[in-house]
Scaffold this motif. Structure first.
Motif: not given
Length: 109
Positions: A33-61
């Protein structure tokens, strides 16, 4: 974070359309969901997941279920379990996520 012009609302995450994002291994499923400049996400990672990039975005997780392994570009690693969270600013410390068992996350950025 400055939240303005967002009326009160309720989100039923199961009703938000899901998008799939492949990782280096496994996949992430985002409900977003997007609320103005703020993005809010519910994210599910599958077993064995590994991101394909280094992230430089700020988060509260927040980890809701499973276990999340986060690696920083400087070599530090952190394992988070349900009820644990991290926060990082934009462009502060590149990071990437992975999980052996799978994980469900709530992310604000």
């Amino acid at each position: 974070m400055h939240l303005t012009d967002i009326p009160f609302g309720v989100t039923t995450w199961a009703d938000v359309p899901a998008t799939r994002h492949p990782g280096e291994r496994g996949e992430a499923t985002w409900r977003e969901r997007q609320f103005g400049a703020v993005r809010v996400r519910m994210v599910e990672y599958s077993p064995g997941y590994l991101a394909d990039h280094w992230c430089e975005k700020g988060h509260i997780l927040l980890v809701l279920a499973g276990q999340l392994d986060t690696e920083l570009a400087d070599g530090r690693t952190f394992t988070l379990r349900p009820g644990e969270s991290y926060q990082v600013a934009d462009h502060a410390e590149p990071h990437r996520s992975g999980t052996q068992q799978g994980a469900t996350l709530f992310i604000v950025d």
